[in-house]
Design a protein around this motif. Structure first.
Motif, PDB file in Angstrom:
ATOM      1  N   ASP A  30       0.826  -1.211   0.000  1.00  0.00           N
ATOM      2  CA  ASP A  30       0.000   0.000   0.000  1.00  0.00           C
ATOM      3  C   ASP A  30       0.860   1.260   0.000  1.00  0.00           C
ATOM      4  OD1 ASP A  30      -2.274  -1.560  -0.002  1.00  0.00           O
ATOM      5  OD2 ASP A  30      -2.665  -1.321   2.155  1.00  0.00           O
ATOM      6  N   MET A  31       1.950   1.247   0.794  1.00  0.00           N
ATOM      7  CA  MET A  31       2.848   2.402   0.813  1.00  0.00           C
ATOM      8  C   MET A  31       3.496   2.612  -0.544  1.00  0.00           C
ATOM      9  SD  MET A  31       4.851   2.656   4.466  1.00  0.00           S
ATOM     10  CE  MET A  31       5.715   1.119   4.243  1.00  0.00           C
ATOM     11  N   GLU A  32       3.932   1.525  -1.189  1.00  0.00           N
ATOM     12  CA  GLU A  32       4.552   1.643  -2.513  1.00  0.00           C
ATOM     13  C   GLU A  32       3.576   2.242  -3.515  1.00  0.00           C
ATOM     14  OE1 GLU A  32       5.765  -2.367  -3.310  1.00  0.00           O
ATOM     15  OE2 GLU A  32       7.759  -2.059  -2.461  1.00  0.00           O
ATOM     16  N   GLU A  33       2.326   1.781  -3.473  1.00  0.00           N
ATOM     17  CA  GLU A  33       1.320   2.313  -4.397  1.00  0.00           C
ATOM     18  C   GLU A  33       1.063   3.789  -4.124  1.00  0.00           C
ATOM     19  OE1 GLU A  33      -2.142  -0.172  -4.172  1.00  0.00           O
ATOM     20  OE2 GLU A  33      -1.094  -1.909  -5.010  1.00  0.00           O
ATOM     21  N   ASN A  34       1.029   4.159  -2.850  1.00  0.00           N
ATOM     22  CA  ASN A  34       0.801   5.556  -2.488  1.00  0.00           C
ATOM     23  C   ASN A  34       1.960   6.431  -2.954  1.00  0.00           C
ATOM     24  OD1 ASN A  34      -0.397   7.802  -1.319  1.00  0.00           O
ATOM     25  ND2 ASN A  34       0.425   7.390   0.693  1.00  0.00           N
ATOM     26  N   ILE A  35       3.187   5.961  -2.730  1.00  0.00           N
ATOM     27  CA  ILE A  35       4.368   6.719  -3.151  1.00  0.00           C
ATOM     28  C   ILE A  35       4.390   6.874  -4.668  1.00  0.00           C
ATOM     29  CG2 ILE A  35       6.891   6.601  -3.329  1.00  0.00           C
ATOM     30  CD1 ILE A  35       6.826   5.342  -0.475  1.00  0.00           C
ATOM     31  N   CYS A  36       4.099   5.792  -5.383  1.00  0.00           N
ATOM     32  CA  CYS A  36       4.073   5.866  -6.853  1.00  0.00           C
ATOM     33  C   CYS A  36       2.997   6.833  -7.325  1.00  0.00           C
ATOM     34  CB  CYS A  36       3.836   4.482  -7.443  1.00  0.00           C
ATOM     35  SG  CYS A  36       5.262   3.387  -7.295  1.00  0.00           S
ATOM     36  N   SER A  37       1.864   6.829  -6.658  1.00  0.00           N
ATOM     37  CA  SER A  37       0.779   7.733  -7.026  1.00  0.00           C
ATOM     38  C   SER A  37       1.199   9.189  -6.822  1.00  0.00           C
ATOM     39  CB  SER A  37      -0.460   7.409  -6.183  1.00  0.00           C
ATOM     40  OG  SER A  37      -1.474   8.353  -6.402  1.00  0.00           O
ATOM     41  N   VAL A  38       1.838   9.466  -5.697  1.00  0.00           N
ATOM     42  CA  VAL A  38       2.278  10.835  -5.408  1.00  0.00           C
ATOM     43  C   VAL A  38       3.323  11.280  -6.425  1.00  0.00           C
ATOM     44  CG1 VAL A  38       3.545  12.256  -3.739  1.00  0.00           C
ATOM     45  CG2 VAL A  38       1.712  10.761  -2.948  1.00  0.00           C
ATOM     46  N   PHE A  39       4.310  10.417  -6.712  1.00  0.00           N
ATOM     47  CA  PHE A  39       5.330  10.785  -7.698  1.00  0.00           C
ATOM     48  C   PHE A  39       4.718  10.984  -9.077  1.00  0.00           C
ATOM     49  CE2 PHE A  39       8.759   9.021  -4.864  1.00  0.00           C
ATOM     50  CZ  PHE A  39       9.393  10.244  -4.688  1.00  0.00           C
ATOM     51  N   SER A  40       3.717  10.181  -9.404  1.00  0.00           N
ATOM     52  CA  SER A  40       3.047  10.327 -10.685  1.00  0.00           C
ATOM     53  C   SER A  40       2.363  11.682 -10.773  1.00  0.00           C
ATOM     54  CB  SER A  40       2.037   9.197 -10.862  1.00  0.00           C
ATOM     55  OG  SER A  40       1.303   9.381 -12.043  1.00  0.00           O
ATOM     56  N   LYS A  41       1.695  12.084  -9.684  1.00  0.00           N
ATOM     57  CA  LYS A  41       1.027  13.392  -9.664  1.00  0.00           C
ATOM     58  C   LYS A  41       2.042  14.515  -9.762  1.00  0.00           C
ATOM     59  CE  LYS A  41      -2.935  11.821  -7.034  1.00  0.00           C
ATOM     60  NZ  LYS A  41      -3.581  11.768  -5.719  1.00  0.00           N
TER      61      LYS A  41
END
Length: 63
Positions: A30-41
């Motif tokens: 979940d943390m990895e997905e959240n971090i990837c989402s933030v970097f994507s934004k």
């Protein structure tokens, strides 16, 4: 009887460990997905600013 209790306790401990480890792995995922989402934004915002900067630069060059 003592051997049965020992085996039961070990089985319980391994099951609890497995459950805890699965929770940990899910949390990491979940943390990895959240971090990837933030970097994507952030990447998307940066790209928009770069595109705007290039657009404005070409606007100035045309004048």
């Amino acid at each position: 009887m003592n051997l049965q209790n020992s085996l039961k306790n070990q089985t319980t401990s391994l099951t609890e460990f497995n459950d805890s480890f699965n929770l940990y792995c899910n949390g990491v995922r979940d943390m990895e997905e959240n971090i990837c989402s933030v970097f994507s934004k952030i990447s998307g915002i940066t790209e928009e600013y770069l595109n705007l900067g290039v657009f404005l630069l070409f606007q100035k060059m045309d004048k």
